[in-house]
Write an enzyme that holds these catalytic residues in place. Structure first.
Site, PDB file in Angstrom:
ATOM      1  CB  SER A 130     -18.098 -14.023 -26.608  1.00  0.00           C
ATOM      2  OG  SER A 130     -18.226 -12.923 -27.491  1.00  0.00           O
ATOM      3  CB  CYS A 175       5.462  -4.222   0.440  1.00  0.00           C
ATOM      4  SG  CYS A 175       6.375  -2.674   0.203  1.00  0.00           S
ATOM      5  N   GLY A 218       0.823  -1.202   0.000  1.00  0.00           N
ATOM      6  CA  GLY A 218       0.000   0.000   0.000  1.00  0.00           C
ATOM      7  C   GLY A 218       0.854   1.248   0.000  1.00  0.00           C
ATOM      8  CG  ASP A 239     -14.269  -9.830 -20.808  1.00  0.00           C
ATOM      9  OD1 ASP A 239     -13.439 -10.759 -20.893  1.00  0.00           O
ATOM     10  OD2 ASP A 239     -13.952  -8.649 -20.559  1.00  0.00           O
ATOM     11  CE  LYS A 277     -10.013  -9.959 -21.883  1.00  0.00           C
ATOM     12  NZ  LYS A 277     -11.265  -9.248 -22.204  1.00  0.00           N
ATOM     13  CG  HIS A 282       5.751  -5.513  -4.180  1.00  0.00           C
ATOM     14  ND1 HIS A 282       4.434  -5.407  -3.794  1.00  0.00           N
ATOM     15  CD2 HIS A 282       6.359  -4.384  -3.759  1.00  0.00           C
ATOM     16  CE1 HIS A 282       4.248  -4.248  -3.172  1.00  0.00           C
ATOM     17  NE2 HIS A 282       5.402  -3.609  -3.135  1.00  0.00           N
TER      18      HIS A 282
END
Length: 521
Positions: free
Chosen positions: A237, A87, A60, A235, A377, A177
């Protein structure tokens, strides 16, 4: 919160990092289901209901040493589930459990090496004691004292507590990270946490999701009728095919053709859904309406809003003709859901202004069916393959909701749209012929709002400039320009000049995508 009783859940507590979504992606890639929730929504009732099998505290932008900095709920540390702070998450954990965090020390941004000081299941496979491991740092504060019970597992040049662990309570912290691609073996560290330490089975698969989603859709819809706004993108479809598998003829798709799609895309969509899947489809050819509404409009944000407003109006008009429709299906994805309830705000409100997560039903008085709202996605693409959609369709590059309108800076005209469609089609054709399409995250042409003087043959020309863009990405959060083999780029440019009337110059854009932006246009 979604109902997924078959899967062990990881809870990701979001403190506003621009890459929190990447944590979820990495966890899911290892077959573990997880959800992201804002830190200020994670209280005792939530925890008891969600019942996480493991917990991750995200990074953050705040400083853990400040009085008004966001703090994790105390129950997170005594709940009994393994916990990993990343982090800011590590710093917040230290501050909450009696350690100390200070600002003003040597900052670490970018590539760094950690040195393994002690064995830990968190770093299994990442090196022996004394070995160095490359990571990606991004912090301005530093931990100066760790809580009682913690031990140092790894250090870096400027972080004496780069990795810490309380093995007895299964509490861990990393200063870097692991979720970003710049930490090469970060995915292994996260897998160590979920599989070795938390003992999760990794049962999150698209085959399981498909079966569960079909059952949920049938339970939600019953005997009702569903209408789906089909854009032609991946998406909507995938959502349509999944819902059709669940309820068959109870689904009707409405495809609003804005006239701003890629060349021949409307015909491909109609053929796929009417001929291949035999899904009831209403095709609305509304190109003239959209181009008329955009006449004289140059501001990109006004274009977006105009297209969005008109799309809803036309969709609403067609939906009213479907007797008994009680549900509206949307291809909402998990990133859309996350951004709509962001813990500390972010770029989504500005960048994704054409998205309307959950916004249509208030006007249309329809109940929402959003079968993909748990998925990222790449998971939607995997589900599309699972459902039998053609690989070439599932693997298509992302296409913005407003279509070609935002790839034509300045005023939109039918002539400019036709020119761009042809140039874009040639560009993608050459990429496919070279076997490079799947190596590129997104490639497209832009018709620039400038004209140049040129000589073609024995005549001077004063025509449009076409820009070509292609970027690579592993996660869609950061990207870089694609380094084309020169002959491929040359062939594409030559064909565009020769075959697209009105274009006399082609340029290639080599701008990189900064972290934190959400989509390419």
């Amino acid at each position: 919160m979604t109902d997924t009783p078959r899967h062990q859940r990881v809870l990701i507590v979001d403190f506003g990092s621009q890459v929190t979504q990447l944590i979820a992606r990495r966890v899911r890639e290892s077959g573990v289901y997880c959800e992201i929730h804002p830190f200020d929504k994670v209280d005792e009732p939530f925890l008891r209901t969600y019942d996480p099998a493991a917990i991750i505290l995200s990074g953050g932008p705040a400083s853990a040493g400040e009085e008004d900095s966001p703090t994790p709920h105390p129950l997170l540390f005594s709940y009994g589930a393994p916990l990993l702070g990343i982090c800011y998450g590590e710093m917040a954990m230290c501050a909450a459990l009696g350690g100390a965090v200070e600002g003003g020390h040597k900052r670490e941004f970018g590539r760094a090496d950690i040195r393994v000081e002690r064995e830990s299941p968190l770093l299994a496979g990442l090196g022996d004691i004394g070995d160095n491991e490359p990571v990606w740092m991004s912090h301005g504060d530093v931990i100066t004292a760790i809580p009682l019970g913690f031990e140092v597992v790894a250090t870096s040049e400027h972080s004496p507590f780069a990795v810490i662990a309380d093995e007895g309570r299964r509490l861990y912290g990393v200063q870097f990270h692991p979720e970003v691609a710049h930490t090469p073996r970060g995915a292994l560290l996260l897998r160590n946490f979920t599989h070795r330490i938390a003992g999760l089975a990794g049962d999150w698969t698209m085959a399981a999701f498909r079966d569960e989603a079909v059952a949920r859709i049938r339970q939600q819809v019953g005997e009702g009728r569903v209408i789906c706004g089909l854009s032609g993108g991946v998406d909507s479809s995938v959502a349509a095919v999944l819902i059709h598998e669940a309820i068959g003829e109870q689904l009707t798709c409405v495809f609003v053709d804005t006239g701003l799609l890629r060349l021949n895309e409307a015909e491909q969509v109609v053929s796929l859904f009417k001929d291949h899947y035999n899904i009831p489809l209403i095709h609305v050819d509304a190109g003239d309406e959209f181009l008329g509404a955009l006449e004289g409009v140059s501001d990109p944000e006004t274009k977006r809003k105009t297209i969005g407003r008109l799309f809803i109006e036309i969709f609403d008009r067609e939906a009213a003709k479907i007797e008994g429709a009680a549900f509206l299906a949307q291809g909402t994805l998990y990133p859309d859901v996350i951004e709509s309830v962001s813990a500390r705000g972010g770029p989504s409100a500005v960048i994704k202004s054409h998205h309307n997560v959950g916004g249509l039903p208030e006007r249309m008085k329809l109940k929402l069916v959003e079968p993909l709202r748990e998925l990222f996605k790449d998971e939607v693409r995997a589900l599309g393959v699972e459902l039998g959609l053609p690989p070439a369709f599932v693997g298509r590059h992302p296409f913005p909701g407003p279509g070609l309108a935002i790839r034509i800076p300045g005023e939109i005209t039918p002539e400019k749209v036709a020119t761009l469609q042809k140039a874009d089609a040639i560009y993608l054709d050459e990429i496919r012929k070279a076997g490079l399409y799947d190596e590129i995250w997104q490639a497209f042409a832009v018709l620039l709002p400038v004209r140049t003087v040129g000589v073609m043959g024995d005549a001077r020309t004063y025509d449009e400039v076409c820009a070509l863009r292609a970027v690579t990405s592993t996660d869609g959060m950061t990207a870089d320009f694609f380094e084309f083999p020169w002959p491929v780029l040359a062939r594409a440019a030559t064909r565009i000049i020769n075959e697209v009337k009105g274009v006399n110059r082609v340029v290639y854009d080599v701008t990189s995508k900064p972290p934190g932006t959400i989509e390419w246009e």
